[in-house]
Design an enzyme around this catalytic site. Structure first.
Site, PDB file in Angstrom:
ATOM      1  N   ASP A 351       6.973 -24.068 -13.002  1.00 40.87           N
ATOM      2  CA  ASP A 351       7.298 -25.701 -12.969  1.00 40.87           C
ATOM      3  C   ASP A 351       8.078 -25.934 -14.101  1.00 40.87           C
ATOM      4  O   ASP A 351       8.781 -26.688 -14.336  1.00 40.87           O
ATOM      5  CB  ASP A 351       6.105 -26.297 -12.758  1.00 40.87           C
ATOM      6  CG  ASP A 351       5.057 -25.656 -11.719  1.00 40.87           C
ATOM      7  OD1 ASP A 351       5.100 -24.595 -11.392  1.00 40.87           O
ATOM      8  OD2 ASP A 351       4.305 -26.643 -11.247  1.00 40.87           O
ATOM      9  N   GLU A 481       5.181 -19.794  -0.925  1.00 38.15           N
ATOM     10  CA  GLU A 481       4.110 -18.867  -1.053  1.00 38.15           C
ATOM     11  C   GLU A 481       3.355 -18.621   0.534  1.00 38.15           C
ATOM     12  O   GLU A 481       2.442 -17.935   0.683  1.00 38.15           O
ATOM     13  CB  GLU A 481       3.015 -19.377  -1.772  1.00 38.15           C
ATOM     14  CG  GLU A 481       3.697 -19.172  -3.241  1.00 38.15           C
ATOM     15  CD  GLU A 481       2.737 -20.093  -4.371  1.00 38.15           C
ATOM     16  OE1 GLU A 481       2.209 -21.078  -4.071  1.00 38.15           O
ATOM     17  OE2 GLU A 481       3.061 -19.563  -5.510  1.00 38.15           O
ATOM     18  N   GLN A 595       7.257 -24.678   0.655  1.00 35.96           N
ATOM     19  CA  GLN A 595       8.353 -25.584  -0.218  1.00 35.96           C
ATOM     20  C   GLN A 595       9.861 -24.928  -0.167  1.00 35.96           C
ATOM     21  O   GLN A 595       9.805 -23.777   0.357  1.00 35.96           O
ATOM     22  CB  GLN A 595       7.847 -25.548  -1.528  1.00 35.96           C
ATOM     23  CG  GLN A 595       7.917 -24.175  -2.425  1.00 35.96           C
ATOM     24  CD  GLN A 595       7.279 -24.279  -3.578  1.00 35.96           C
ATOM     25  OE1 GLN A 595       5.938 -24.282  -3.640  1.00 35.96           O
ATOM     26  NE2 GLN A 595       7.879 -24.599  -4.518  1.00 35.96           N
TER      27      GLN A 595
END
Lengths: 759, 759
Positions: A351, A481, A595
């Site tokens: 991140d 994921e 995502q």
């Protein structure tokens, strides 16, 4: 007043709670958290509170290696998970009114107001309560963590009996006997060193960090008696107050750790911080705070006209990021929850590079972003060790999925060993930094060594397939994921090739431009440029990258199209979020995407693809994406804006910017999603603002979604602070530095002080 | 005397340790373990032993739901892992010689001999030691678990001072204060109920099983005093012995559990077992034991001429299987370690169906094998519940990977949720049972319901791929657990299709032959044969099954050939076993195979493939197989024998049959690989013996590897016990029952009493 889902008031500069709701206490503890970049903590009440609460005070960089918990061990797992520790509860102020403890869980609260003033990072709470003994009191508590004195916490706590005279007992204390709620084996992480009248010192087990907490307290007309006990400093004083008269306690806490002091000096240092603050006085300290925060906001504020919720959302994100990281210490980084909770251990994920770096680059100047890169550079040897553990060699570096000191902490094989695209994000961050700042010298100082380690990893991790007559990348987990251990994840393969090529370019640049550094690096890293880069190019040039020509899309991974193709819009809302409602098995088998994955690549490498390619991929993958990672909506907001789909962009923007304020996922009580807040900033500046850097030229392509009257943001670029203000009619750019050539909607002009570009 | 790697003596009927080696104590505890089908335990010493030791006494079916330990929770994980409990240490006999405790870790051991007599399941230990006080004593300890009295343990413990007179103190005891070494959270699993002079009773936490242990003791010329304490029964007596005179203790332990008694009767029942045994006396009990074991061996012995190590290996395997499971109780099953250790919790895996069932079928008669099937039938509703948790519906059944009571215990997503081929093995076991026994009635009684549940699962788990225009099976783990979450694992897809077709055939058979059962089952399971079997056939007929036409092999899974193709023979031996030397990541990315996967299918469904197909697949996959599962070598031994590659077959056979005796993997201290011992039996009988059943006809195709002079084995088939004895010259078959038509090397003949088939 406009309120949100949590019944918080919508306000452009403040987070405001205008009533007391015990069910919201833990969520508010996260949302009203304070931080000054080196320490922080949840908005627990100073006085006793017997209702549900998650106590949390954290010192950046002070961690505990908590013994790994795992069901079935796999070779290569780390021995521990580093956790930022819940540290001493320094804010404590017990209050008694005529002998009855003040505790919001037991008294009648007739009035309650709490605000976080984001402009200056000051937390204020005012309330009126009726004690069970009948005394009505009003309380005002003000608290902040000093931005100028990084080891100081300040509290002013005022009590006024309203309906009759009362004896008010103040008992300010610091309690070092604390635990982490998430300890794997219920261990206590701190052990006491010593406690004196006004200071207590503790040491972390195993990791051996020490910290000392001192308090200096002041209450007009009262003498404190010392009630200090092991692991607890406490002073108690009582004053008699007439009705309507206010008794005001000042508490100054010095919080010093062995990151910055030798152990023997810690107690004295903490005491000195508190004593200095007492001498300086509350008002002067508050003034320092206001000035320092005004300077922080300069250069990074965003103003959205006509949409107060959007405005509050983005300010909250920026504020939290400013509270979390200031770039003054390369040992620190940005944990996913910042200083707002324990979850994810306060450790560093990708991140930082993918989301936070661009924010700090554009808002805080190059030196802050550079610290983030240097953090990884300092951990390069650990990344090489980590790769050796997994069977790699010759200086290949695999950065950990999760770390606090460079060592891997994570233990899910499909993530730890396979979510290796993180290595690509670390390489990309170097490119991104240099593209934005022009600081190519960084390659010679640190960057090239990191890039070589990363490229070596890819070259070993990628294998030749005789069957395909191409190179393949097997057994990886992409950013999505919800797929594990897949082959030829397009994003990972793409960024791997890109990293190898970039490493080769970087090596050439250093060789040609910094020969002395080049020689040093070649020797230090046993780098054979000619031979190694030849391999990197051969692999990158012959890599298999999946595509579906019929659909015109890149293939997320081998076999993705074999899945039953259903769309998120056709999912029963009762089944969402699927990560709570479905078995893991069902999630894995579905085509649903957590995502951005292919789209993450199209975001990073936007210049390498045309808009039609982006459009086909976006409208194929986005409808299959459940956005169950906080890092998802922002990337989609940027891409949707780029495609001109402002409706989708604003939907995604609100989901990212107000994720915590509106508690979309019913989990803000655990802490705020700090790293994704940088993504919210990206949504605005790169999305609606359309900011890009191409060949050293900064360009913007602002587009206002419906309902936004204007959008103004500031960016720091190569020594200038620019303000870009877009209205439907025009874009106005002001420049506080030397003249700069920029591009707006494709029009290139020199901006000296102020320029208006008509739309 | 020929010795093996562990310095154990090679002997056809006994396991023999002829010296004392403290480093081998734990391994020997596993190898010399005793069991009588309902309880068992490791070969701990009776007297105190202060050296490293893994204490273990187990009661079949008495388990504890140990709270699941997991690092990162996934939806669908079970709350607990069922563990067979380490139960009271019933064998204790403390010895003092002139006041000094006998403890092999502290005295000088001058002579040591231990044997397990596999013919009768009696453990004998003889030793001579010199105490630190100078007394030399010889000891003989004999112990067995009665096969006729399933709740009885018997010990005779004789001590003789050799060089001078000494006072020998005997202190037989039962200690119920025991723990599991593998408790996830260091909890104690038992809590005391009551302890009386000669009996102690405990209850398991959570699961609420109770057990009582009583002892009756006898020592000529001595009176015992009672030294009973909480959770411990103890009697102590001392006798003075002249040099050369022997004092002999007899200890009878009654061990009763609430599986077979109501709680209030337990203590009395245990006491009665012990008291009865005392009355019967040691010699008579030993005689019972010898007779019962002789009967057990009848019908299952294997005699290998000319190769003592091969002989001992197979006897050890058969013996351990006989000790572990007798088929008298459908609540019991076969844990991977039997009664020899705690590891894997004593729970049931697919090993039972794939490996153990054929052994019990052929050696113990149909009723024992049937009990193993009924065990799963009784758990069908739990298997349906398990499938519901994962998102399946309409009566689909997914049997657990690991269970003790029908509920899933395992928590590795790639196994728990994905190693679903186990469902196929359970279907196959029904087919295998009926093929061998001819008991088609079982379909009507139980089998069809199980098959329908399994077929329904496959029909939902398999999905249609628009991209391939075929059905696919995504996200599975095959028997080769060195690959996880793969697509289109050939073995799993094949057995899935086979299961659906078999379920359809079974439904038709029941409808046509047992209309009443059919009606009952259709109603009970809401089974719509026409509609459901149409779907099953449509899927099975349009299933994607990977093949590589160039190599002429079935493809283990999508993308297997994309891996770097290297062979096990080229692996550095220092890198093996790879599951200890390599990171999990490296294992997953390699092409190395843990155990038979495609070849497991060619083993199960051998009749559906020609020898050339088998040959191509065998010589492709075997060289890539590291055989790091104990279940691997046996399947390869059978297939190699089928291909006539007797050198490879015998290499594989020795690896399976002597896996524990020779401690190939340096882990026998944790327990023996009991379920794979059934595989060793398969290696001999199906491999070298070439046994098959085709259309109800039993056939053999014996082939002797080099060095084997003869091979004789017995099989139980449809009411007969046949002995097949092969020499290089001929095959002799004797039949102890009604005449039977059999086939040898393709020659079909009726065998009445004895027939010789010349080779």
């Amino acid at each position: 007043m406009q309120r949100n889902r949590l019944n918080l008031v919508i306000d452009p500069w403040r987070i405001v709670e205008a009533d007391f709701d015990p069910a919201r206490v833990e969520a508010a503890e996260s949302l009203f958290a304070l931080g000054n970049g080196v320490m922080g903590g949840r908005a627990n009440f100073e006085e006793r509170y017997s209702g549900p609460s998650l106590q949390g005070n954290y010192i950046g960089g002070v961690y505990y290696p908590d013994k790994t918990r795992v069901g079935w061990w796999k070779n290569g797992y780390p021995e521990y998970f580093a956790k930022v520790l819940n540290a001493a509860f320094w804010i404590g102020v017990d209050i008694e009114v005529d002998g009855e403890p003040l505790d919001l869980a037991t008294v009648a609260v007739t009035d309650f107001y709490r605000e976080m003033d984001m402009r200056r990072s000051v937390l204020t709470r005012r309330m009126t309560v009726t004690m069970r003994n009948g005394v009505e009191v009003s309380v005002e508590a003000v608290r902040f963590l000093s931005l100028t004195r990084r080891e100081l916490g300040v509290i002013r706590y005022a009590v006024t009996p309203l309906n009759r005279a009362a004896e008010i007992t103040f008992s300010p204390y610091i309690d070092a006997d604390v635990r982490n709620a998430d300890a794997n084996y219920d261990e206590k992480f701190w052990e006491p060193v010593a406690t004196d009248a006004d200071v207590t010192q503790s040491r972390t087990r195993k990791s051996g960090f020490e910290a000392a907490w001192a308090q200096a307290v002041e209450l007009e007309g009262a003498e404190f008696r010392c009630g200090t006990q092991p692991e607890q400093v406490r002073h108690t004083a009582a004053v008699r107050c007439e009705a309507g008269r206010t008794a005001t306690l000042y508490k100054y806490a010095g919080i010093c750790s062995s990151l910055n002091h030798v152990s023997a000096d810690l107690a004295a240092a903490a005491r000195a911080v508190a004593a200095d603050a007492l001498r300086t006085g509350f008002d002067a300290l508050l003034k320092e705070q206001e000035e320092a925060w005004a300077a922080r906001w300069h250069g990074c504020d965003i103003v959205i006209g006509g949409d107060p919720a959007a405005q509050q959302g983005i300010r909250f994100c920026i504020f939290m990021l400013l509270q979390t990281y200031t770039g003054v210490d390369t040992r620190l980084n940005i944990g996913p929850k910042g200083f707002t909770g324990e979850k994810y251990g306060g450790v560093t994920y990708w991140d930082t590079e993918a989301y936070c770096l661009p924010f700090y680059l554009a808002t805080a100047g190059p030196e802050v972003a550079r610290e983030l890169l240097v953090y990884r550079y300092n951990q390069l040897d650990k990344a090489v060790e980590n790769a050796v553990k997994l069977g790699f060699r010759d200086g290949a570096a695999l950065y950990p999925m999760v770390t606090i000191n460079g060592e891997e902490c994570h233990n899910e094989w499909e993530i730890t060993f396979e979510e290796i695209h993180r290595n690509g994000a670390i390489a990309y961050a170097i490119h991104n930094y240099i593209r934005y700042t022009g600081d190519e010298q960084y390659l010679a100082d640190c960057g090239l060594e990191v890039l070589v380690g990363i490229a070596r990893f890819w070259a070993q991790r990628i294998t030749w397939s005789d069957a395909r007559r191409q190179y393949v990348l097997l057994g990886v987990t992409g950013p999505n994921e919800y797929e594990n251990n897949v082959n030829n994840n397009w994003y990972t393969s793409y960024i791997a090739c890109w990293s190898m090529r970039y490493a080769a370019r970087a090596a050439r640049w250093v060789r040609e431009n910094r020969p002395a550094d080049y020689a040093r690096i070649c020797a230090k890293r046993a780098f054979d440029e000619a031979a190694e880069t030849a391999v990197w190019h051969r692999i990158a040039d012959n890599m298999y990258l999946g595509e579906d020509r019929e659909l015109g899309i890149f293939l997320q991974q081998d076999g993705y199209l074999d899945k039953e193709q259903t769309l998120v819009k056709d999912l029963d809302p009762a089944q969402r979020p699927i990560n709570q409602k479905w078995s893991w098995d069902r999630i894995l088998r579905s085509c649903f995407i957590k995502q951005a994955d292919v789209l993450q690549g199209l975001y990073f490498f936007g210049e390498e693809f045309d808009l039609d390619t982006l459009r086909r991929n976006f409208y194929f993958y986005e409808p299959r994406t459940v956005h169950e990672s906080s890092l998802s909506p922002c990337v989609h907001a940027v891409l949707a804006a780029r495609l001109g789909d402002l409706e989708k962009a604003v939907e995604m923007y609100l989901r990212t910017a107000r994720l915590d304020l509106d508690d979309y996922n019913c989990e803000v009580a655990e802490g705020c999603h700090v790293t994704s807040m940088a993504g919210s900033w990206l949504s605005v500046v790169e999305g609606f603002g359309g900011m890009r850097v191409r060949d050293g030229v900064l360009s913007f392509d602002p587009r206002l979604p419906g309902g936004w009257e204007s959008l103004a943001f500031k960016v720091n670029f190569r020594g200038r602070v620019l303000t870009v203000k877009a209205t439907p009619a025009a874009v106005e750019v002001t420049n506080e530095g030397d003249p700069l050539e920029i591009e707006i909607h494709g029009m290139r002009r020199l901006v000296a002080v102020r320029e208006i570009f008509n739309s």
